[in-house]
Design a protein around this motif. Structure first.
Motif, PDB file in Angstrom:
ATOM      1  N   THR A 131      69.573  23.837  49.266  1.00  0.00           N
ATOM      2  CA  THR A 131      70.348  23.113  50.276  1.00  0.00           C
ATOM      3  C   THR A 131      71.445  24.027  50.849  1.00  0.00           C
ATOM      4  O   THR A 131      71.745  25.077  50.273  1.00  0.00           O
ATOM      5  CB  THR A 131      71.012  21.864  49.669  1.00  0.00           C
ATOM      6  N   PRO A 132      72.060  23.632  51.958  1.00  0.00           N
ATOM      7  CA  PRO A 132      73.170  24.419  52.510  1.00  0.00           C
ATOM      8  C   PRO A 132      74.350  24.565  51.546  1.00  0.00           C
ATOM      9  O   PRO A 132      75.152  25.481  51.677  1.00  0.00           O
ATOM     10  CB  PRO A 132      73.582  23.631  53.758  1.00  0.00           C
ATOM     11  N   SER A 133      74.461  23.682  50.555  1.00  0.00           N
ATOM     12  CA  SER A 133      75.547  23.781  49.572  1.00  0.00           C
ATOM     13  C   SER A 133      75.127  24.570  48.331  1.00  0.00           C
ATOM     14  O   SER A 133      75.777  24.498  47.295  1.00  0.00           O
ATOM     15  CB  SER A 133      76.041  22.388  49.183  1.00  0.00           C
ATOM     16  N   ALA A 134      74.019  25.345  48.435  1.00  0.00           N
ATOM     17  CA  ALA A 134      73.545  26.251  47.379  1.00  0.00           C
ATOM     18  C   ALA A 134      73.100  25.530  46.112  1.00  0.00           C
ATOM     19  O   ALA A 134      73.238  26.047  45.014  1.00  0.00           O
ATOM     20  CB  ALA A 134      74.590  27.309  47.061  1.00  0.00           C
ATOM     21  N   GLU A 135      72.555  24.318  46.266  1.00  0.00           N
ATOM     22  CA  GLU A 135      71.994  23.582  45.140  1.00  0.00           C
ATOM     23  C   GLU A 135      70.486  23.497  45.307  1.00  0.00           C
ATOM     24  O   GLU A 135      69.973  23.517  46.423  1.00  0.00           O
ATOM     25  CB  GLU A 135      72.571  22.173  45.089  1.00  0.00           C
ATOM     26  N   CYS A 136      69.775  23.376  44.206  1.00  0.00           N
ATOM     27  CA  CYS A 136      68.327  23.205  44.235  1.00  0.00           C
ATOM     28  C   CYS A 136      68.000  21.737  43.979  1.00  0.00           C
ATOM     29  O   CYS A 136      68.345  21.199  42.930  1.00  0.00           O
ATOM     30  CB  CYS A 136      67.664  24.078  43.180  1.00  0.00           C
ATOM     31  N   ASP A 188      53.034  39.262  41.529  1.00  0.00           N
ATOM     32  CA  ASP A 188      52.767  39.617  40.131  1.00  0.00           C
ATOM     33  C   ASP A 188      53.401  38.640  39.144  1.00  0.00           C
ATOM     34  O   ASP A 188      53.846  39.027  38.083  1.00  0.00           O
ATOM     35  CB  ASP A 188      53.242  41.036  39.814  1.00  0.00           C
ATOM     36  N   SER A 189      53.476  37.378  39.510  1.00  0.00           N
ATOM     37  CA  SER A 189      54.071  36.384  38.625  1.00  0.00           C
ATOM     38  C   SER A 189      53.397  35.037  38.840  1.00  0.00           C
ATOM     39  O   SER A 189      52.810  34.777  39.877  1.00  0.00           O
ATOM     40  CB  SER A 189      55.568  36.266  38.917  1.00  0.00           C
ATOM     41  N   THR A 190      53.485  34.184  37.861  1.00  0.00           N
ATOM     42  CA  THR A 190      52.929  32.852  38.007  1.00  0.00           C
ATOM     43  C   THR A 190      53.976  31.896  38.550  1.00  0.00           C
ATOM     44  O   THR A 190      53.689  30.748  38.806  1.00  0.00           O
ATOM     45  CB  THR A 190      52.442  32.330  36.635  1.00  0.00           C
ATOM     46  N   SER A 191      55.196  32.359  38.736  1.00  0.00           N
ATOM     47  CA  SER A 191      56.279  31.521  39.228  1.00  0.00           C
ATOM     48  C   SER A 191      56.182  31.349  40.742  1.00  0.00           C
ATOM     49  O   SER A 191      55.524  32.112  41.433  1.00  0.00           O
ATOM     50  CB  SER A 191      57.628  32.141  38.887  1.00  0.00           C
ATOM     51  N   LEU A 192      56.877  30.361  41.237  1.00  0.00           N
ATOM     52  CA  LEU A 192      56.953  30.100  42.655  1.00  0.00           C
ATOM     53  C   LEU A 192      58.404  29.915  43.040  1.00  0.00           C
ATOM     54  O   LEU A 192      59.130  29.182  42.384  1.00  0.00           O
ATOM     55  CB  LEU A 192      56.172  28.836  42.989  1.00  0.00           C
ATOM     56  N   VAL A 193      58.846  30.628  44.078  1.00  0.00           N
ATOM     57  CA  VAL A 193      60.196  30.447  44.586  1.00  0.00           C
ATOM     58  C   VAL A 193      60.165  29.246  45.515  1.00  0.00           C
ATOM     59  O   VAL A 193      59.317  29.156  46.390  1.00  0.00           O
ATOM     60  CB  VAL A 193      60.700  31.701  45.335  1.00  0.00           C
ATOM     61  N   GLY A 194      61.065  28.315  45.299  1.00  0.00           N
ATOM     62  CA  GLY A 194      61.115  27.114  46.109  1.00  0.00           C
ATOM     63  C   GLY A 194      61.494  27.399  47.545  1.00  0.00           C
ATOM     64  O   GLY A 194      61.827  28.529  47.918  1.00  0.00           O
ATOM     65  N   GLY A 195      61.454  26.366  48.348  1.00  0.00           N
ATOM     66  CA  GLY A 195      61.767  26.499  49.759  1.00  0.00           C
ATOM     67  C   GLY A 195      63.240  26.336  50.060  1.00  0.00           C
ATOM     68  O   GLY A 195      64.080  26.337  49.168  1.00  0.00           O
ATOM     69  N   THR A 196      63.522  26.211  51.336  1.00  0.00           N
ATOM     70  CA  THR A 196      64.896  26.013  51.797  1.00  0.00           C
ATOM     71  C   THR A 196      64.962  24.786  52.681  1.00  0.00           C
ATOM     72  O   THR A 196      63.944  24.281  53.148  1.00  0.00           O
ATOM     73  CB  THR A 196      65.396  27.234  52.599  1.00  0.00           C
ATOM     74  N   CYS A 197      66.148  24.296  52.899  1.00  0.00           N
ATOM     75  CA  CYS A 197      66.352  23.162  53.809  1.00  0.00           C
ATOM     76  C   CYS A 197      66.894  23.699  55.127  1.00  0.00           C
ATOM     77  O   CYS A 197      67.622  24.638  55.161  1.00  0.00           O
ATOM     78  CB  CYS A 197      67.369  22.185  53.225  1.00  0.00           C
ATOM     79  N   THR A 213      69.294  15.200  58.164  1.00  0.00           N
ATOM     80  CA  THR A 213      69.303  16.115  59.313  1.00  0.00           C
ATOM     81  C   THR A 213      68.743  17.507  58.982  1.00  0.00           C
ATOM     82  O   THR A 213      68.739  18.379  59.838  1.00  0.00           O
ATOM     83  CB  THR A 213      70.682  16.255  59.992  1.00  0.00           C
ATOM     84  N   TYR A 214      68.264  17.724  57.776  1.00  0.00           N
ATOM     85  CA  TYR A 214      67.622  18.980  57.393  1.00  0.00           C
ATOM     86  C   TYR A 214      66.167  18.708  57.059  1.00  0.00           C
ATOM     87  O   TYR A 214      65.818  17.633  56.590  1.00  0.00           O
ATOM     88  CB  TYR A 214      68.302  19.606  56.166  1.00  0.00           C
ATOM     89  N   TYR A 215      65.305  19.668  57.300  1.00  0.00           N
ATOM     90  CA  TYR A 215      63.896  19.517  56.943  1.00  0.00           C
ATOM     91  C   TYR A 215      63.507  20.601  55.933  1.00  0.00           C
ATOM     92  O   TYR A 215      64.075  21.682  55.921  1.00  0.00           O
ATOM     93  CB  TYR A 215      63.002  19.585  58.188  1.00  0.00           C
ATOM     94  N   PRO A 216      62.526  20.308  55.071  1.00  0.00           N
ATOM     95  CA  PRO A 216      62.122  21.285  54.062  1.00  0.00           C
ATOM     96  C   PRO A 216      61.242  22.387  54.639  1.00  0.00           C
ATOM     97  O   PRO A 216      60.413  22.147  55.504  1.00  0.00           O
ATOM     98  CB  PRO A 216      61.338  20.442  53.059  1.00  0.00           C
ATOM     99  N   ARG A 217      61.470  23.597  54.157  1.00  0.00           N
ATOM    100  CA  ARG A 217      60.640  24.754  54.517  1.00  0.00           C
ATOM    101  C   ARG A 217      60.028  25.267  53.222  1.00  0.00           C
ATOM    102  O   ARG A 217      60.747  25.541  52.268  1.00  0.00           O
ATOM    103  CB  ARG A 217      61.508  25.814  55.163  1.00  0.00           C
ATOM    104  N   LYS A 218      58.720  25.392  53.183  1.00  0.00           N
ATOM    105  CA  LYS A 218      58.017  25.764  51.951  1.00  0.00           C
ATOM    106  C   LYS A 218      58.451  27.115  51.418  1.00  0.00           C
ATOM    107  O   LYS A 218      58.880  27.982  52.154  1.00  0.00           O
ATOM    108  CB  LYS A 218      56.516  25.769  52.194  1.00  0.00           C
TER     109      LYS A 218
END
Length: 92
Positions: free
Chosen positions: A60-65, A83-92, A72-77
């Motif tokens: 989020t704009p307040s640096a929280e996950c 080289d990892s099984t992890s996934l970095v989340g999206g942004t708002c 008024t914000y939409y999710p971006r994937k």
């Protein structure tokens, strides 16, 4: 000493903390790498995420996950970490 931080994982002193950890402390003693919140892939402090960890997390704009974006914000994937099984989340 000399601006080095204790890496709690490797038990060595260095100038870089591993992913999922942030620098904490100042002065000649007490500097260490501290684990970020579980939902953060990378952070600047305990309350300031820079990237989220997980498929359904958004920075989020307040640096929280969170699992949803504020009004008024939409999710971006997010994207896969190379080289990892992890996934970095999206942004708002």
């Amino acid at each position: 000493k000399d601006s080095a931080y204790l890496d709690i994982v490797s038990k060595t002193c260095g100038f870089v903390c591993p992913h999922g950890y942030y620098f904490d402390g100042s002065g000649d003693i007490g500097r260490k790498c501290v684990k970020c919140k579980p939902e953060c892939y990378e952070c600047l402090s305990d309350g300031y995420c820079m990237e989220c960890l997980g498929n359904n997390r958004f920075l989020t704009p307040s640096a929280e996950c969170t699992t949803s974006c504020p009004p008024t914000y939409y999710p971006r994937k997010g994207l896969s970490i190379k080289d990892s099984t992890s996934l970095v989340g999206g942004t708002c």
